[in-house]
Motif scaffolding. Sequence first.
Motif, PDB file in Angstrom:
ATOM      1  N   TRP B  66       6.197  -4.639  -9.951  1.00  0.00           N
ATOM      2  CA  TRP B  66       5.343  -5.450  -9.071  1.00  0.00           C
ATOM      3  C   TRP B  66       4.485  -4.560  -8.183  1.00  0.00           C
ATOM      4  O   TRP B  66       4.998  -3.662  -7.519  1.00  0.00           O
ATOM      5  CB  TRP B  66       6.238  -6.347  -8.212  1.00  0.00           C
ATOM      6  CG  TRP B  66       5.483  -7.354  -7.442  1.00  0.00           C
ATOM      7  CD1 TRP B  66       4.823  -8.442  -7.943  1.00  0.00           C
ATOM      8  CD2 TRP B  66       5.309  -7.394  -6.034  1.00  0.00           C
ATOM      9  NE1 TRP B  66       4.260  -9.158  -6.921  1.00  0.00           N
ATOM     10  CE2 TRP B  66       4.540  -8.537  -5.743  1.00  0.00           C
ATOM     11  CE3 TRP B  66       5.716  -6.591  -4.979  1.00  0.00           C
ATOM     12  CZ2 TRP B  66       4.173  -8.884  -4.456  1.00  0.00           C
ATOM     13  CZ3 TRP B  66       5.350  -6.933  -3.698  1.00  0.00           C
ATOM     14  CH2 TRP B  66       4.593  -8.070  -3.435  1.00  0.00           C
ATOM     15  N   PRO B  68       2.132  -4.915  -4.948  1.00  0.00           N
ATOM     16  CA  PRO B  68       1.763  -5.914  -3.941  1.00  0.00           C
ATOM     17  C   PRO B  68       0.273  -6.179  -3.980  1.00  0.00           C
ATOM     18  O   PRO B  68      -0.521  -5.239  -4.143  1.00  0.00           O
ATOM     19  CB  PRO B  68       2.160  -5.257  -2.615  1.00  0.00           C
ATOM     20  CG  PRO B  68       3.037  -4.119  -2.966  1.00  0.00           C
ATOM     21  CD  PRO B  68       2.725  -3.712  -4.358  1.00  0.00           C
ATOM     22  N   ALA B  71      -1.904  -4.053  -1.728  1.00  0.00           N
ATOM     23  CA  ALA B  71      -1.879  -2.601  -1.831  1.00  0.00           C
ATOM     24  C   ALA B  71      -3.183  -2.062  -2.398  1.00  0.00           C
ATOM     25  O   ALA B  71      -3.936  -2.788  -3.045  1.00  0.00           O
ATOM     26  CB  ALA B  71      -0.720  -2.159  -2.699  1.00  0.00           C
ATOM     27  N   ARG B  73      -4.493  -0.439  -5.137  1.00  0.00           N
ATOM     28  CA  ARG B  73      -3.865  -0.344  -6.435  1.00  0.00           C
ATOM     29  C   ARG B  73      -3.899   1.045  -7.087  1.00  0.00           C
ATOM     30  O   ARG B  73      -2.842   1.576  -7.438  1.00  0.00           O
ATOM     31  CB  ARG B  73      -4.477  -1.394  -7.353  1.00  0.00           C
ATOM     32  CG  ARG B  73      -3.612  -1.751  -8.515  1.00  0.00           C
ATOM     33  CD  ARG B  73      -4.324  -2.777  -9.404  1.00  0.00           C
ATOM     34  NE  ARG B  73      -3.668  -2.755 -10.692  1.00  0.00           N
ATOM     35  CZ  ARG B  73      -2.672  -3.569 -10.993  1.00  0.00           C
ATOM     36  NH1 ARG B  73      -2.262  -4.467 -10.142  1.00  0.00           N
ATOM     37  NH2 ARG B  73      -2.097  -3.487 -12.168  1.00  0.00           N
ATOM     38  N   SER B 130       0.361   1.454   0.463  1.00  0.00           N
ATOM     39  CA  SER B 130       1.129   0.210   0.471  1.00  0.00           C
ATOM     40  C   SER B 130       0.529  -0.801   1.438  1.00  0.00           C
ATOM     41  O   SER B 130       0.788  -1.992   1.329  1.00  0.00           O
ATOM     42  CB  SER B 130       2.577   0.485   0.873  1.00  0.00           C
ATOM     43  OG  SER B 130       3.199   1.305  -0.067  1.00  0.00           O
ATOM     44  N   SER B 132       1.213  -1.548   4.455  1.00  0.00           N
ATOM     45  CA  SER B 132       2.296  -2.312   5.036  1.00  0.00           C
ATOM     46  C   SER B 132       2.888  -1.414   6.112  1.00  0.00           C
ATOM     47  O   SER B 132       2.812  -0.190   6.007  1.00  0.00           O
ATOM     48  CB  SER B 132       3.282  -2.636   3.916  1.00  0.00           C
ATOM     49  OG  SER B 132       4.489  -3.093   4.422  1.00  0.00           O
ATOM     50  N   GLU B 221       7.642  -0.660  -0.608  1.00  0.00           N
ATOM     51  CA  GLU B 221       6.952  -1.674  -1.413  1.00  0.00           C
ATOM     52  C   GLU B 221       7.056  -1.396  -2.908  1.00  0.00           C
ATOM     53  O   GLU B 221       6.547  -2.153  -3.713  1.00  0.00           O
ATOM     54  CB  GLU B 221       5.468  -1.739  -1.023  1.00  0.00           C
ATOM     55  CG  GLU B 221       5.198  -2.100   0.428  1.00  0.00           C
ATOM     56  CD  GLU B 221       5.485  -3.564   0.735  1.00  0.00           C
ATOM     57  OE1 GLU B 221       5.756  -4.329  -0.209  1.00  0.00           O
ATOM     58  OE2 GLU B 221       5.463  -3.926   1.921  1.00  0.00           O
ATOM     59  N   TYR B 222       7.699  -0.298  -3.284  1.00  0.00           N
ATOM     60  CA  TYR B 222       7.747   0.043  -4.708  1.00  0.00           C
ATOM     61  C   TYR B 222       8.918  -0.643  -5.381  1.00  0.00           C
ATOM     62  O   TYR B 222       9.965  -0.884  -4.775  1.00  0.00           O
ATOM     63  CB  TYR B 222       7.864   1.557  -4.885  1.00  0.00           C
ATOM     64  CG  TYR B 222       6.541   2.261  -4.720  1.00  0.00           C
ATOM     65  CD1 TYR B 222       5.748   2.524  -5.823  1.00  0.00           C
ATOM     66  CD2 TYR B 222       6.078   2.625  -3.462  1.00  0.00           C
ATOM     67  CE1 TYR B 222       4.524   3.159  -5.680  1.00  0.00           C
ATOM     68  CE2 TYR B 222       4.867   3.252  -3.306  1.00  0.00           C
ATOM     69  CZ  TYR B 222       4.090   3.521  -4.419  1.00  0.00           C
ATOM     70  OH  TYR B 222       2.875   4.131  -4.271  1.00  0.00           O
ATOM     71  N   SER B 223       8.730  -0.940  -6.658  1.00  0.00           N
ATOM     72  CA  SER B 223       9.811  -1.571  -7.402  1.00  0.00           C
ATOM     73  C   SER B 223       9.882  -0.939  -8.790  1.00  0.00           C
ATOM     74  O   SER B 223       9.047  -0.113  -9.161  1.00  0.00           O
ATOM     75  CB  SER B 223       9.557  -3.077  -7.509  1.00  0.00           C
ATOM     76  OG  SER B 223       8.331  -3.308  -8.143  1.00  0.00           O
TER      77      SER B 223
END
Lengths: 596, 316
Positions: B66, B68, B71, B73, B130, B132, B221-223
Amino acid sequence: MGLTLSAAAGGATHAAGAGAAGTGAVTGILTELEQQFPGVDFVRQETKDGIPTAWIGREALVPVLRHLERGVDGPFRTLYDLAGMDERVRANRDGLPAADFSVVYHLRSYDRNADVRLKVPLAGDRVSVPTVTGLWPSADWYERELWDMFGIGVDGHPDLRRILMPPWWEGHPLRKDHPDRATEMGTFQLPPDDDLLYQEALEADPAQDARTVVLNVGPQHPGTHGPVRIILTLRDELIVDAVPDIGFHHRGAEKIGERQTWHTYIPYTDRVDYLGGVLNNLPYVLSVERLAGTEVPPRAQVIRVMLAELFRISSHLVFYGTFAQDLGAMTPVFYTFEDRERLMAIIEAITGGRMHPSWFRIGGVSQDLPAGWEQMVRDFLDYLPPRLREYDRLVMQSRVVKARTVGIGEIDKDTAIDRGITGPNLRACGFEWDLRKKRPYSGYDRFEFDIPTAARGDCYGRVAVRVEEIRQSLRIIRQCVDQMPSGPHKSEQPLAAPPSHDRMLHDIETLIDHFLGVSWGPVVPPGEAICPTESSKGDYGYYLVSDGNVTSYRTRIRTPSFPHLQALPLLCRGLEVPDLIAILGSIDFVMGDVDR
Amino acid sequence: MPDTAWHIIEVVVMLLLPLLMAGGLTVVERRLLGQLQDRYGPNRVGVMGEMQVLADAVKLLGKEDWIPPFADRPVFVAAPAIILMSVLASFAVIPLTSGFAVADLNVGLLFFLAMSSLGVYSVALAGWSSRSKYPLLGGLRAAAQLLGYEVFMGMSLLGVVMMAGSFDLSTIVEGQRGLWYVGPQFVGFVVFFIAGLAETRRTPFDLPEAESELVAGYHAEYSAMKFGIFYVGEYLGITLVSALMTVLFFGGWLGPILPGWTWFLLKTSILILVVIVVRAALPRVRYDQLMSFGWKVMLPLTLINLLVTAAVILAT
């Protein structure tokens, strides 16, 4: 002060303990007040806890409170509790002023070692009281709770909005006409707009300039130990302001108290300070016993003390480990949980439960101690001290820990008293005050132990006090094991609940007696009482009002974490985000204890 | 022709070996921490839990990758790749044994320092892109921390360079035939070890991710595998720093009886274990303490070490 104290202690019967200490010292205070304010009508009320109680009109409230706070000798510097009550359906109120609602101000003087309780009757259209935030800053949250729960307005309050319930809630839950079960409230539906409403409710709008950033910590955050939200205003990484937002853990424990019988409410108390186990049962059953006039047999008292101290250790061990984890130390939490696991094995053997054993009963404890308990406890007493020495090296003597905690989140003794801070957090300011010593309850006066204190009231001190308290608790437990009296584990008094097994099922009378005692529970005579106790977090009491029924008319839970968390902004302003986490860890709050 | 084949073997080995070690390290670290903390650690997959790496990899690959919507990109995607590339590239100059290095540069040490500086971008950009707040704070902390510690990380190695008279890692190892540099350059070693912990963002310098404060910091925020790559990057970093300490201070492949590469791997592994034990033992320092420690203690210490070394070399 010494005079009043000794006079009080002389007149005290053992069962009444602290309450009687209050009577001796402070019947005086009401007389003093009557002399000071000849124009004010003080309507005295008898309470079962002996704390002098008087009703006064709302106009006289602020001058009288101000006089108590700073005018008298041995001033009442702590607003111990502030709560409302719905008086509209109360049957037994002979001799009390007419009121639809009342507001109770429970004050404490550490100089006198005495409490006083003032009540304000409210009736008619104007259901509001003047604010006392100018006298005690800690009144802020209490008054918001008063508004939230009862819809009693507070004139002049700086920020009167809901605190425990969400802002979109309709009604005031602790009013007697507010339903106490979800099934009475109709089907819940979520209209499409409401999610926006919920979103808006969470928006923060602090004053901002170009260099500040608003950082939302929580309600789900690994550093907060439970669902609490803290809205930080940061300049770089420095905290300009912190606004705690609570209520995410609110379960209506006080409302439930008006529904459950005296006996069946005990399990709900376990969950208030959910790390405290039977430390929650104790203030509740002590208050009920005061109302019911129950004498607790000596064996039951010592068993209670032993279990309470075991749970104090358990709670402090969780605190110790998680505090180290908040500082980024990974390992201690596993060690302390391992110790706690051994302790839980003892709890399990004795009570059958672990975190929430609900094991105390009105008039005693649930069962006698099982065979072999003594060896288990003794093994633990020998096991823990070397482990504590190891943690001292791992945590308390660590230079990184000291660099992170010494001088961080300082609060001085006077401010702490003003803010209603109690327990280990108060002792960390260098104030030697422990209810177990100053107002012994449950036979604590028979035990030898010290009151640990620290000097600076900083994070390090708060931890050091708790670590030493673990050692003192071990001392108390050892005395319990050595001097465990024989005898019954529960009172034979009729109001003790549930009724004894060996006195039932002999004939129809005992059958009926038992049946009523179990299904309804005891009918506690009308009256009011609180029995403050020293829990692991601080000063913890259940202010119970009985209307001569099988349930409580009003259950007010005075928890220590509520004022502690309220003082957070004071502790962390000007520090950094990592310090906030250290402070949160060090004040050792539990959200169940804050929100109830 | 055999020369080219040999080179290919070298490249494959120096690419796979660190990756395997980093993968294995995820399990070793968790098992060792478990043992140190009165618990088991992962012991269910495989005989002693060693297949946990595969299970984790499969799990991470199976997760939704994912990104965000808020973000940045391209940067968000590039950030994890940078860390992997910069660390892997550094391994090119590490001599596994005599004559076995992908690139036997005469400025090998400088190449390592350059590559480790690139690693900063990864963390800082991850936090920045991110968009965020928690990652941003983590990224800012990382940038300040890594840049600050880089200064004396490089300086701490100059003592070794002076003694060996070369930036070439193989020459440095050969220079330790009589005495490992950890003896005369003990201060340099300690400083480099601490700086290495800071560069790899390990406890007590794991401020950029600081789970109890910043949740997960720069990679909050990383997955999925992007998150996994940060972890692989961290373990690769530990391996790299340990390998470099072996080369610079512990005589690299030098040792009796056994072949050189076994000595190299043995020494590197021991140093890695030390890094893990440090994590079990220490709490995290605060950001301002970290910075003042770096600039006010470590940097002067390094400079003094440098002066003393130079004086000793001039005198003899």
